[in-house]
Design a protein around this motif. Structure first.
Motif, PDB file in Angstrom:
ATOM      1  N   SER A 163       0.835  -1.196   0.000  1.00  0.00           N
ATOM      2  CA  SER A 163       0.000   0.000   0.000  1.00  0.00           C
ATOM      3  C   SER A 163       0.875   1.253   0.000  1.00  0.00           C
ATOM      4  N   TRP A 164       1.932   1.225   0.811  1.00  0.00           N
ATOM      5  CA  TRP A 164       2.817   2.393   0.853  1.00  0.00           C
ATOM      6  C   TRP A 164       3.487   2.610  -0.499  1.00  0.00           C
ATOM      7  N   VAL A 165       3.976   1.516  -1.103  1.00  0.00           N
ATOM      8  CA  VAL A 165       4.591   1.628  -2.425  1.00  0.00           C
ATOM      9  C   VAL A 165       3.587   2.209  -3.414  1.00  0.00           C
ATOM     10  N   HIS A 166       2.345   1.708  -3.319  1.00  0.00           N
ATOM     11  CA  HIS A 166       1.285   2.151  -4.218  1.00  0.00           C
ATOM     12  C   HIS A 166       1.034   3.658  -4.060  1.00  0.00           C
ATOM     13  N   VAL A 167       0.977   4.091  -2.802  1.00  0.00           N
ATOM     14  CA  VAL A 167       0.753   5.517  -2.529  1.00  0.00           C
ATOM     15  C   VAL A 167       1.886   6.343  -3.145  1.00  0.00           C
ATOM     16  N   GLY A 168       3.127   5.883  -2.935  1.00  0.00           N
ATOM     17  CA  GLY A 168       4.280   6.611  -3.482  1.00  0.00           C
ATOM     18  C   GLY A 168       4.206   6.733  -4.986  1.00  0.00           C
ATOM     19  N   LEU A 169       3.877   5.612  -5.654  1.00  0.00           N
ATOM     20  CA  LEU A 169       3.803   5.622  -7.114  1.00  0.00           C
ATOM     21  C   LEU A 169       2.670   6.510  -7.619  1.00  0.00           C
ATOM     22  N   SER A 170       1.614   6.688  -6.798  1.00  0.00           N
ATOM     23  CA  SER A 170       0.457   7.478  -7.237  1.00  0.00           C
ATOM     24  C   SER A 170       0.657   8.971  -7.012  1.00  0.00           C
ATOM     25  N   ILE A 171       1.337   9.328  -5.927  1.00  0.00           N
ATOM     26  CA  ILE A 171       1.456  10.751  -5.577  1.00  0.00           C
ATOM     27  C   ILE A 171       2.288  11.510  -6.605  1.00  0.00           C
ATOM     28  N   VAL A 172       3.432  10.931  -6.981  1.00  0.00           N
ATOM     29  CA  VAL A 172       4.361  11.631  -7.875  1.00  0.00           C
ATOM     30  C   VAL A 172       3.678  12.114  -9.160  1.00  0.00           C
ATOM     31  N   PRO A 173       2.982  11.231  -9.918  1.00  0.00           N
ATOM     32  CA  PRO A 173       2.388  11.724 -11.170  1.00  0.00           C
ATOM     33  C   PRO A 173       1.374  12.838 -10.961  1.00  0.00           C
ATOM     34  N   VAL A 174       0.608  12.779  -9.866  1.00  0.00           N
ATOM     35  CA  VAL A 174      -0.418  13.804  -9.650  1.00  0.00           C
ATOM     36  C   VAL A 174       0.247  15.165  -9.410  1.00  0.00           C
ATOM     37  N   ILE A 175       1.270  15.190  -8.550  1.00  0.00           N
ATOM     38  CA  ILE A 175       1.922  16.466  -8.217  1.00  0.00           C
ATOM     39  C   ILE A 175       2.717  17.002  -9.412  1.00  0.00           C
ATOM     40  N   VAL A 176       3.536  16.136 -10.002  1.00  0.00           N
ATOM     41  CA  VAL A 176       4.323  16.581 -11.157  1.00  0.00           C
ATOM     42  C   VAL A 176       3.391  16.985 -12.301  1.00  0.00           C
TER      43      VAL A 176
END
Lengths: 304, 213, 222
Positions: free
Chosen positions: B15-28
């Motif tokens: 879940s943590w890995v998933h969150v990390g992978l999801s946050i970056v594209p949204v912010i960038v």
């Protein structure tokens, strides 16, 4: 809740998390060992659970011996992980002798476990690879039919299939289509023409269901799969040795795998049996994690 | 849920890995889309090209996009960068159009009033246009966040580990509970993201709360 | 550039265009999933959207329902359904219907809701029955947004249909998954490009349809 408060809580959680993970890696009760300072042994695995569990057994055995281990499991099929181990990105992989030989030499005629094992070094050395002692545990691809199909058509061996006039479809994962034991091999060795349906679960539940439902008449299942006995499937005998022996063996990159660790892996492979593989797979299907299954196996067979 | 009790550590890690992978594209994605949208809005000639082009990018199916990106980026096929860049492209594609639409919808009376008050075009963008476009921007961001969280799992097919691992692993081992846990965890993460964005919106745009209640 | 040339050679290989599992047949399967799922999805979602938009009841429920469906990871749903129904087209089709519903439902609902209430009142005043109001006023005026919903549903499914091969459901993903297993990059690239072109073509057709769906005498919405 104020923004500042959220920040404080987040920071506190982060600090506790870091502290906990620090404790986990630096076990205060662990005996100090000289070798643990060396670079990590990177263990890879293929993308199915039996192989991952064997990788995990290797990993835990090496860790118990004081080595640092990095796990890179579920890499995929040979086309993906062989380049990874050749480059040294991975230093150790659980392999199967027959499949490994056919990957390096598609024209090989070696069939028995001993012949295959003897043929491997000459092919592996140029790539900087080597195999350690082979285990008696074997996990071969096999053609399976349902009990009803076997009884109704009087089919017990692959040779019996050539007498059938009904169209036959075999289900297996997509690599099988290009493997020597696949549809082409069935045609050239037994004169049996089959069509192929790719089912991407490596002889998993969908393949089993497809065979039970009659969507395929033949299914490629691994001989260590507990589903074969559970579903009363009939594994067709193979008088012409189309399927090759496939014993568990550790494949290493000789440049990066520490030579003094070979004893640990050989000790594991000496205890691994085909019945042990069936046991491992039964536990996996029951939902136990690879780490739990591996720890249990080690306790029963080596450490305990 | 016997499976979950045996493997909750794995679920938590993934879940943590998933969150990390999801946050970056949204912010960038947001950081790239904002200037592009502003340029498209200010210079209509650029906008006439940029807005349809971003729409076209959005139509590229995800798995083919992840596979085609290594040719353009020169990355390895198993590199997580392909997934992150691909998802960022979707975020940019969706947000550019949304932000341009939002900027266009800002009333020209308000804009002229701000010009009369002596705002430079830079000040006007940050103090007038962007805050007024905020609610529409936020709704676009919510769509991007939810779809990014659900698309990350496709990455497991090309070897990028996330909660999608539970789908493939549960599939091969024949454990529906494992797949179900993966689906539920993904949906929970999506809802948490969405809720966080809503809260952030209320915090940054307190005036929208009054209007809705 | 080498990969692109190899990919092109793969597409041009005559062996690919023969037999029951030719490239053409795979494209056919891909399109059948796309239109099949959107048609079934439309039969469910459009009536539902009309009811919600017309009666203004259950709007909050409809919004959170579509939001929940959107958050579902397609691969997980596909595998979950696949594990219970087995190989074949049923599991992919069911999954794609689920994926098609949110855009169809929200498009219809938003379209009906956006119809000017004065127009509806005028229609009532002219003596139209509620059914006439729905089918002669609201639906025609909502048509551009309904078609826009179809367009994004088609886009959603044409992309997701690539996953059907994972549960042996055919379509263009067959080439991608078999290539992924063997790490045959040219083949996966070629198949990916075909899917991308297919998505572009469908998108173009629907952009045109959307323009045609605008009733005469109305102005562009949004």
């Amino acid at each position: 809740m104020s923004f500042k408060r959220i920040l404080t809580i987040t920071a506190a959680v982060a600090v506790v998390g870091v502290a906990l993970s620090g404790c986990a890696t630096a076990d205060p009760t662990a005996a100090p060992t000289a070798t643990s300072a060396g670079p990590a042994i990177v263990i890879g695995s293929q993308a199915f659970s039996e192989n991952e569990i064997i990788g995990e057994i290797y990993a835990q055995a090496l860790e118990a011996g004081g080595y640092t281990v990095e796990r890179k499991f579920n890499i995929g099929s040979r086309e993906v992980y062989i380049p990874a181990i050749e480059s040294g990105e991975v230093s150790l992989l659980p392999e199967y002798t027959g499949g490994l030989l056919q990957y390096f030499d598609t024209a090989t005629t070696a069939k028995s476990a001993a012949d295959i094992y003897a043929a491997l070094p000459a092919l592996l050395t140029p790539s900087g690879l080597s195999v350690l002692d082979q285990s008696t545990a074997s996990d071969e691809d096999s053609y399976n039919v349902t009990k009803e199909f076997s009884d109704a058509n009087n089919v017990k061996s692959l040779a019996d299939l050539s007498a059938l006039t009904i169209p036959l479809t075999v289900g297996g994962n997509s690599e099988m289509q290009t493997r020597p034991y696949g549809p082409d091999g069935l045609l050239s060795v037994y004169g049996v023409k089959v069509s192929f349906t790719a089912i991407e679960d490596y002889g998993g539940p969908l393949t089993v269901k497809a065979l039970n439902d009659g969507a395929v008449q033949l299914a490629d299942l691994y001989t260590s799969d507990p589903a074969i006995t559970k579903n009363n499937f009939v594994t067709l005998t193979d008088p012409q040795n189309l399927m090759v022996a496939n014993n568990v063996v550790a494949l290493i990159n000789t440049k990066v795998f520490p030579a003094d660790a070979t004893g640990i892996i050989n000790a594991v492979n000496a205890k691994l049996t085909t019945a042990g593989l069936v046991q491992i797979n039964t536990e996996s299907a029951a939902g136990d994690s690879p780490a739990t299954i591996a720890a249990k196996w080690l306790k029963e067979n080596l450490i305990g | 849920m016997d499976w979950l009790s045996k493997n909750w550590m794995l679920v938590l890690d993934l879940s943590w890995v998933h969150v990390g992978l999801s946050i970056v594209p949204v912010i960038v994605g947001l950081a790239i889309a904002l200037p592009l949208a502003w340029v498209s809005f200010r210079f209509k000639r650029v906008g006439r090209f940029l807005v349809p082009a971003s729409g076209l990018l959005y139509t590229i199916p995800s798995l083919p996009m992840f596979i085609a990106l290594p040719v353009i980026l020169g990355t390895a096929i198993l590199d997580p960068a392909n997934l992150i860049v691909g998802l960022t492209i979707y975020a940019v594609a969706l947000l550019v159009r949304q932000i341009v639409d939002a900027l266009v919808s800002v009333s020209s009376d308000v804009r002229q009033a701000s010009v009369a008050m002596g705002y430079s075009s830079w000040q006007r963008f940050w103090r007038v246009d962007l805050p007024l476009a905020g609610p529409v921007l936020l709704s676009g961001l919510r769509v991007v966040a939810v779809s990014t969280v659900s698309l990350v799992s496709i990455g497991s097919v090309i070897g990028v580990t996330s909660l999608g691992y539970l789908f493939l692993n549960g599939f091969k081992r024949g454990i529906p509970a494992e797949v179900l846990v993966g689906v539920i965890a993904t949906v929970i993460i999506a809802f948490v993201f969405d809720g966080a964005l809503v809260l952030l919106g209320r915090f940054l745009m307190p005036w929208t709360r009054r209007r809705t209640s | 550039m080498n990969f692109l040339m190899d990919a092109l050679n793969w597409i041009l290989d005559p062996a690919l265009h023969q037999g029951s599992d030719s490239l053409g047949a795979r494209i056919g399967e891909h399109l059948a999933y796309t239109f099949g799922a959107v048609i079934i999805g439309a039969l469910i979602a459009i009536p539902l959207g009309i009811v919600v938009g017309h009666t203004k009841r259950g709007a909050a429920l409809a919004v959170s329902f579509t939001g929940g469906l959107r958050a579902l990871p397609s691969l997980g749903v596909l595998i979950l359904i696949g594990l219970s129904v087995g190989i074949g087209f049923q599991a992919p089709l069911a999954t794609f219907v689920i994926m098609a519903i949110p855009p169809l439902l929200s498009g219809t609902y938003a379209g009906i809701q956006a119809v000017n209430p004065l127009t509806v009142d005028a229609a009532r005043a002219m003596g139209m029955t509620p059914l006439q109001v729905v089918f002669q006023v609201e639906v025609p005026l909502a048509l551009p947004l309904i078609v826009a919903g179809m367009r994004s549903a088609i886009l959603q499914v044409v992309a997701t249909a690539t996953l059907a091969a994972y549960v042996s459901g055919g379509a263009l993903g067959v080439y991608i998954f078999s290539a992924l297993a063997r790490r045959d990059y040219p083949q996966m690239l070629a198949a990916s490009m075909i899917v991308i072109v297919l998505a572009f073509v469908l998108e173009g057709i629907f952009a045109l349809l959307q323009r045609l769906a605008r009733p005469r005498g109305t102005v562009v919405l949004g």
